[in-house]
Design a protein around this motif. Structure first.
Motif, PDB file in Angstrom:
ATOM      1  N   ASP A  70      41.633   2.505  22.314  1.00 43.98           N
ATOM      2  CA  ASP A  70      41.464   1.889  23.636  1.00 43.98           C
ATOM      3  C   ASP A  70      42.839   1.486  24.163  1.00 43.98           C
ATOM      4  O   ASP A  70      43.824   1.470  23.409  1.00 43.98           O
ATOM      5  CB  ASP A  70      40.538   0.666  23.578  1.00 43.98           C
ATOM      6  N   ALA A  90      20.432   4.072  31.050  1.00 44.60           N
ATOM      7  CA  ALA A  90      21.782   3.528  30.906  1.00 44.60           C
ATOM      8  C   ALA A  90      21.711   2.300  30.020  1.00 44.60           C
ATOM      9  O   ALA A  90      20.641   1.928  29.532  1.00 44.60           O
ATOM     10  CB  ALA A  90      22.349   3.167  32.281  1.00 44.60           C
ATOM     11  N   GLY A  91      22.874   1.663  29.834  1.00 45.97           N
ATOM     12  CA  GLY A  91      22.928   0.442  29.029  1.00 45.97           C
ATOM     13  C   GLY A  91      23.627   0.707  27.709  1.00 45.97           C
ATOM     14  O   GLY A  91      23.590   1.815  27.177  1.00 45.97           O
ATOM     15  N   GLY A 119      35.068   7.765  29.632  1.00 46.77           N
ATOM     16  CA  GLY A 119      34.673   8.074  31.006  1.00 46.77           C
ATOM     17  C   GLY A 119      35.804   8.713  31.797  1.00 46.77           C
ATOM     18  O   GLY A 119      36.967   8.710  31.353  1.00 46.77           O
ATOM     19  N   PRO A 149      42.295  10.786  30.887  1.00 47.31           N
ATOM     20  CA  PRO A 149      42.682  11.749  29.862  1.00 47.31           C
ATOM     21  C   PRO A 149      41.533  12.214  28.958  1.00 47.31           C
ATOM     22  O   PRO A 149      41.782  12.854  27.931  1.00 47.31           O
ATOM     23  CB  PRO A 149      43.713  10.974  29.051  1.00 47.31           C
ATOM     24  N   ARG A 154      43.347  -1.463  25.536  1.00 45.25           N
ATOM     25  CA  ARG A 154      43.494  -2.891  25.217  1.00 45.25           C
ATOM     26  C   ARG A 154      43.358  -3.153  23.726  1.00 45.25           C
ATOM     27  O   ARG A 154      42.881  -2.302  22.977  1.00 45.25           O
ATOM     28  CB  ARG A 154      42.389  -3.680  25.928  1.00 45.25           C
ATOM     29  N   GLY A 161      34.383   0.380  25.472  1.00 45.47           N
ATOM     30  CA  GLY A 161      33.773  -0.365  26.579  1.00 45.47           C
ATOM     31  C   GLY A 161      32.297  -0.545  26.313  1.00 45.47           C
ATOM     32  O   GLY A 161      31.873  -0.736  25.158  1.00 45.47           O
ATOM     33  N   THR A 162      31.488  -0.461  27.364  1.00 49.90           N
ATOM     34  CA  THR A 162      30.046  -0.709  27.225  1.00 49.90           C
ATOM     35  C   THR A 162      29.435   0.234  26.185  1.00 49.90           C
ATOM     36  O   THR A 162      28.830  -0.208  25.206  1.00 49.90           O
ATOM     37  CB  THR A 162      29.356  -0.499  28.598  1.00 49.90           C
ATOM     38  N   VAL A 163      29.587   1.533  26.399  1.00 43.22           N
ATOM     39  CA  VAL A 163      28.917   2.494  25.512  1.00 43.22           C
ATOM     40  C   VAL A 163      29.607   2.545  24.145  1.00 43.22           C
ATOM     41  O   VAL A 163      28.940   2.514  23.097  1.00 43.22           O
ATOM     42  CB  VAL A 163      28.865   3.905  26.159  1.00 43.22           C
ATOM     43  N   GLY A 181      37.482   4.780  23.496  1.00 44.80           N
ATOM     44  CA  GLY A 181      36.981   3.959  24.604  1.00 44.80           C
ATOM     45  C   GLY A 181      35.998   2.931  24.091  1.00 44.80           C
ATOM     46  O   GLY A 181      34.849   3.254  23.784  1.00 44.80           O
ATOM     47  N   THR A 231      33.885   7.926  24.772  1.00 44.21           N
ATOM     48  CA  THR A 231      33.114   7.061  25.662  1.00 44.21           C
ATOM     49  C   THR A 231      34.083   6.324  26.597  1.00 44.21           C
ATOM     50  O   THR A 231      33.889   5.151  26.910  1.00 44.21           O
ATOM     51  CB  THR A 231      32.278   6.053  24.829  1.00 44.21           C
ATOM     52  N   SER A 261      29.308  10.609  26.254  1.00 45.94           N
ATOM     53  CA  SER A 261      28.331  10.138  27.244  1.00 45.94           C
ATOM     54  C   SER A 261      28.868  10.405  28.655  1.00 45.94           C
ATOM     55  O   SER A 261      28.278   9.977  29.634  1.00 45.94           O
ATOM     56  CB  SER A 261      28.139   8.620  27.080  1.00 45.94           C
ATOM     57  N   ASN A 262      29.987  11.107  28.740  1.00 46.36           N
ATOM     58  CA  ASN A 262      30.755  11.231  29.983  1.00 46.36           C
ATOM     59  C   ASN A 262      30.254  12.406  30.850  1.00 46.36           C
ATOM     60  O   ASN A 262      30.720  13.529  30.751  1.00 46.36           O
ATOM     61  CB  ASN A 262      32.222  11.421  29.582  1.00 46.36           C
ATOM     62  N   LYS A 263      29.305  12.098  31.746  1.00 47.20           N
ATOM     63  CA  LYS A 263      28.690  13.186  32.541  1.00 47.20           C
ATOM     64  C   LYS A 263      29.669  13.817  33.523  1.00 47.20           C
ATOM     65  O   LYS A 263      29.573  14.997  33.838  1.00 47.20           O
ATOM     66  CB  LYS A 263      27.459  12.694  33.300  1.00 47.20           C
ATOM     67  N   THR A 285      22.247   3.943  25.599  1.00 47.98           N
ATOM     68  CA  THR A 285      23.186   5.077  25.715  1.00 47.98           C
ATOM     69  C   THR A 285      23.905   5.287  24.383  1.00 47.98           C
ATOM     70  O   THR A 285      24.071   6.415  23.915  1.00 47.98           O
ATOM     71  CB  THR A 285      24.196   4.830  26.855  1.00 47.98           C
TER      72      THR A 285
HETATM   73  N1  NAP Z   1      27.438   2.204  30.882  1.00 48.13           N
HETATM   74  C1  NAP Z   1      26.366   2.942  30.773  1.00 48.13           C
HETATM   75  O1  NAP Z   1      25.246   2.455  30.719  1.00 48.13           O
HETATM   76  C2  NAP Z   1      26.491   4.449  30.711  1.00 48.13           C
HETATM   77  C3  NAP Z   1      25.320   5.220  30.601  1.00 48.13           C
HETATM   78  C4  NAP Z   1      25.421   6.614  30.491  1.00 48.13           C
HETATM   79  C5  NAP Z   1      26.681   7.205  30.532  1.00 48.13           C
HETATM   80  N2  NAP Z   1      27.789   6.419  30.688  1.00 48.13           N
HETATM   81  C6  NAP Z   1      29.092   7.091  30.709  1.00 48.13           C
HETATM   82  O2  NAP Z   1      29.787   6.755  29.534  1.00 48.13           O
HETATM   83  C7  NAP Z   1      31.189   6.681  29.804  1.00 48.13           C
HETATM   84  C8  NAP Z   1      31.696   5.279  29.412  1.00 48.13           C
HETATM   85  O3  NAP Z   1      31.037   4.334  30.221  1.00 48.13           O
HETATM   86  P1  NAP Z   1      31.186   2.756  29.962  1.00 48.13           P
HETATM   87  O4  NAP Z   1      30.199   2.121  30.850  1.00 48.13           O
HETATM   88  O5  NAP Z   1      31.146   2.468  28.516  1.00 48.13           O
HETATM   89  O6  NAP Z   1      32.658   2.521  30.545  1.00 48.13           O
HETATM   90  P2  NAP Z   1      33.599   1.281  30.278  1.00 48.13           P
HETATM   91  O7  NAP Z   1      32.795   0.087  29.941  1.00 48.13           O
HETATM   92  O8  NAP Z   1      34.559   1.218  31.410  1.00 48.13           O
HETATM   93  O9  NAP Z   1      34.390   1.714  28.955  1.00 48.13           O
HETATM   94  C9  NAP Z   1      35.425   2.631  28.915  1.00 48.13           C
HETATM   95  C10 NAP Z   1      36.449   2.128  27.916  1.00 48.13           C
HETATM   96  O10 NAP Z   1      37.452   3.118  27.734  1.00 48.13           O
HETATM   97  C11 NAP Z   1      38.730   2.499  27.890  1.00 48.13           C
HETATM   98  N3  NAP Z   1      39.695   3.477  28.379  1.00 48.13           N
HETATM   99  C12 NAP Z   1      39.839   3.939  29.632  1.00 48.13           C
HETATM  100  N4  NAP Z   1      40.868   4.805  29.676  1.00 48.13           N
HETATM  101  C13 NAP Z   1      41.377   4.868  28.445  1.00 48.13           C
HETATM  102  C14 NAP Z   1      42.463   5.571  27.842  1.00 48.13           C
HETATM  103  N5  NAP Z   1      43.247   6.350  28.561  1.00 48.13           N
HETATM  104  N6  NAP Z   1      42.705   5.396  26.531  1.00 48.13           N
HETATM  105  C15 NAP Z   1      41.947   4.581  25.804  1.00 48.13           C
HETATM  106  N7  NAP Z   1      40.911   3.871  26.298  1.00 48.13           N
HETATM  107  C16 NAP Z   1      40.627   4.027  27.604  1.00 48.13           C
HETATM  108  C17 NAP Z   1      38.483   1.401  28.914  1.00 48.13           C
HETATM  109  O11 NAP Z   1      39.523   0.455  28.892  1.00 48.13           O
HETATM  110  P3  NAP Z   1      39.741  -0.470  30.214  1.00 48.13           P
HETATM  111  O12 NAP Z   1      38.510  -1.291  30.345  1.00 48.13           O
HETATM  112  O13 NAP Z   1      40.955  -1.260  29.885  1.00 48.13           O
HETATM  113  O14 NAP Z   1      39.929   0.472  31.362  1.00 48.13           O
HETATM  114  C18 NAP Z   1      37.154   0.847  28.419  1.00 48.13           C
HETATM  115  O15 NAP Z   1      37.318  -0.069  27.362  1.00 48.13           O
HETATM  116  C19 NAP Z   1      31.333   6.999  31.289  1.00 48.13           C
HETATM  117  O16 NAP Z   1      31.586   8.362  31.428  1.00 48.13           O
HETATM  118  C20 NAP Z   1      29.964   6.669  31.855  1.00 48.13           C
HETATM  119  O17 NAP Z   1      29.677   7.416  33.006  1.00 48.13           O
HETATM  120  C21 NAP Z   1      27.728   5.076  30.768  1.00 48.13           C
END
Ligand code: NAP
Length: 402
Positions: A42, A296-297, A76, A80, A44, A10-12, A8, A74, A98-100, A301
């Motif tokens: 990922d 967060a961030g 979320g 899967p 993408r 994404g942000t984290v 994953g 990471t 980081s996936n609560k 994170t």
């Molecule tokens: N953001 C924060 O500040 C923060 C803080 C604490 C905890 N968290 C936790 O950390 C986790 C990730 O958060 P995030 O903010 O980083 O989320 P995010 O930005 O949406 O990143 C998730 C990444 O995983 C990819 N993904 C989703 N499903 C997938 C799959 N089946 N196979 C491969 N890649 C896949 C997504 O692709 P797509 O974009 O194409 O869907 C995206 O690039 C979550 O559980 C969140 O609750 C986040």
């Protein structure tokens, strides 16, 4: 180098990769072999990213590479992520996350899989973002009987409540601004309805008891009902309103709740503003400890995820977290005692005061359009019974006792 994969990007996940590259010199002081992100899984492709050539779309490439020792998840969500984590652990690959949502729902079973396959499952970043909270509880405070944990565990809601208080802006207006600034998601339900904070207090309660505190067993209220009148009245009476996750050992047993509370301005959690999180822990020997930081961030994170990766890389045996599948019996919500804050129409003040004549610390303050009544400790079921059907109660909150 210790080879690892990020699931994953994404942000984290992108924060994790950035920290591993940018702070490699620091990480090598703890892990002399160094950490290397060999794969990024990922959906993408990321052709413009300097790490784009490491992106794969098939988990088996990672699982079948014998060099990969560590994975961070990471992505979320439950699936899967759960299946991917399970598969990695079954191969003896240590995983951190980081996936609560996943940890709150499947923490004990994933920890069991890790134990059965001689590897580790860590989740520091799942509660309190960048705050080194779980390791503090599990390692530094391992000798303590933790008698309470009270925390501002959700940055989005703390931002909304803080702005309502400081700017006098109403809930909807602040929520849209938080969404525009990226502090709140487009669908903010998990945050504003208290579920995110509820999951985090479930994880914390499980860790301090060693048994499973199911998220669904916890009473959860969010902030959608908190109005400017509540905030202004609280402010005038020397309180701020905070969404708290709280678990507390009482004579009756373990009480857990997530709800908005009135917090005295002299309380250490009161000054915690904006997107910051803070957790106040009481140990029977150490007394009070408060941990504060960004909940967060990307980089905060990511930093907590990397701290797990470092721990797993350094460990010469699996790291054990005691969180059994056996359910922890909680004090039923109705039996929990709280001090209540009622904002009522002026016309029903006497009627409401009469309901609580036995309450030791009954106070009331007349504002021009309404009155605030504060009770001493009352059982939740008793409170609900006494106030059932009383028209003119504008809002009900709980008051945090010290
Ligand atoms: N953001 C924060 O500040 C923060 C803080 C604490 C905890 N968290 C936790 O950390 C986790 C990730 O958060 P995030 O903010 O980083 O989320 P995010 O930005 O949406 O990143 C998730 C990444 O995983 C990819 N993904 C989703 N499903 C997938 C799959 N089946 N196979 C491969 N890649 C896949 C997504 O692709 P797509 O974009 O194409 O869907 C995206 O690039 C979550 O559980 C969140 O609750 C986040």
């Amino acid at each position: 180098m210790i080879q690892m994969a990020v699931l994953g990007f994404g942000t984290v996940g992108s924060g994790v990769v950035e920290i591993i590259e940018q702070n490699a010199h620091r990480i090598e002081r703890a892990v002399p072999e160094g950490l290397h992100v060999k794969y990024i899984l990922d959906i993408r492709d990321f052709p413009d990213s300097p790490y784009g050539d490491r992106v794969v779309h098939d988990l088996d490439i990672i699982l079948n590479d014998p060099e990969v020792r560590l994975v961070c998840e990471t992505m979320g969500g439950k699936e899967p992520a759960r299946t991917f984590t399970q598969k990695a652990l079954e191969r003896g690959i240590s995983v951190c996350t980081s996936n609560k949502e996943l940890v709150a729902a499947f923490g004990p079973s994933l920890l069991k899989t890790a134990r059965e396959h001689n590897c580790s499952y860590l989740f520091e970043a799942s509660v309190g973002g960048g705050i080194p909270l779980l390791d503090t509880l599990l390692s530094n405070l391992a000798q303590e009987d933790i008698t309470s944990v009270t925390g501002i565990l959700n940055g989005t809601t703390n931002y909304i409540l803080t702005k309502m208080e400081s700017e006098g802006a109403d809930y909807k207006e602040v929520l849209s601004r938080a969404q525009a600034m990226g502090y709140a998601e487009r669908n903010p339900a998990a945050d504003v309805e208290g579920h995110d904070a509820g999951r985090k207090i479930a994880i914390l309660s499980s860790l301090i008891t060693g048994k499973n505190v199911g998220y669904e067993e916890i009473h959860v209220e969010g902030i959608t009902g908190v109005t400017m009148d509540d905030i202004k009245a609280a402010d005038e009476l020397g309180y701020g309103i905070k969404l708290l996750g709280r678990c507390c050992v009482t004579e009756e047993g373990l009480e857990v709740i997530t709800a908005p509370f009135c917090v005295k301005k002299s309380h250490p959690l009161y000054p915690v503003r904006d997107v910051f999180n803070a957790v106040l822990v009481h140990g029977n020997m150490v007394d009070d400890i408060m941990l504060y930081g960004r909940g967060a961030g990307k980089l905060p994170t990511g930093s907590a995820v990397v701290s797990d990766l470092i721990q797993m890389a350094r460990a010469d045996k699996p790291l054990v977290i005691r969180w059994d599948e056996e359910p922890m019996e909680l004090v039923p919500f109705g039996m929990q005692k709280h001090c209540f804050w009622l904002r009522v129409e002026n016309s029903i003040v006497d009627r409401v005061l009469a309901l609580f004549t036995d309450s030791t610390e009954l106070l009331h303050q007349d504002f021009s359009d309404f009155t605030v009544i504060m009770t001493g400790p009352v059982r939740e079921d008793d409170f609900a019974q006494r106030t059932a059907g009383v028209e003119g109660i504008l809002s009900v909150l709980r008051i945090l006792e010290s």
